[in-house]
Design a protein around this motif. Structure first.
Motif, PDB file in Angstrom:
ATOM      1  N   GLN A  56      60.017  63.064  34.056  1.00 31.55           N
ATOM      2  CA  GLN A  56      60.518  61.929  33.273  1.00 31.55           C
ATOM      3  C   GLN A  56      59.547  60.745  33.294  1.00 31.55           C
ATOM      4  N   ARG A  78      60.114  69.096  36.777  1.00 30.84           N
ATOM      5  CA  ARG A  78      61.461  69.648  36.615  1.00 30.84           C
ATOM      6  C   ARG A  78      62.317  68.618  35.884  1.00 30.84           C
ATOM      7  N   PRO A  79      63.457  69.035  35.351  1.00 31.45           N
ATOM      8  CA  PRO A  79      64.273  68.126  34.536  1.00 31.45           C
ATOM      9  C   PRO A  79      64.743  66.858  35.256  1.00 31.45           C
TER      10      PRO A  79
END
Length: 124
Positions: A70, A120-121
């Motif tokens: 992110q 990763r998310p």
């Protein structure tokens, strides 16, 4: 079991570790969150507040955190820096350092980019 030497035989730490003249110690914050880059609760704001307060007081301050997916997506202007290698348990991992410049009242922010660990998310 080996017994440690008695305290009276232990050299005083100030005589063992002396920074060179003119050396300024740097405070380093290692965290998984630092607002506005990564935040899930209050940790990101707390780390930022402490680090900024130290930087404002003139203490050289750096925050280091993982380059989560992110962060990479939301802050594409973060500067890639040099690659690094870290050997752990006989295995060498390769990563890259990234940097978001600080300012006169803010610490420098460094990120460790290693996709196998941090791409990763979510943060956790």
């Amino acid at each position: 079991m080996v017994e440690p030497p008695p305290l009276e035989d232990t050299p005083e730490l100030t005589h063992v570790v002396q920074p060179p003249p003119g050396f300024r110690e740097t405070v380093v914050h290692l965290a998984t969150e630092y607002w506005p880059y990564a935040r899930t609760g209050g940790l990101g704001e707390a780390v930022r507040g402490i680090a900024r307060s130290q930087a404002r007081s003139g203490v050289p301050t750096v925050a280091i955190l993982p380059l989560h997916r992110q962060i990479r997506q939301n802050f594409p202007w973060i500067e890639p820096m040099q690659p690094i290698r870290v050997t752990m348990a006989g295995r060498t991992e390769r990563a890259r350092l990234y940097r978001a410049p600080g300012g006169p009242d803010a610490p420098d922010i460094w990120f460790i980019g290693h996709d196998a660990y941090f791409d990763r998310p979510g943060i956790y």
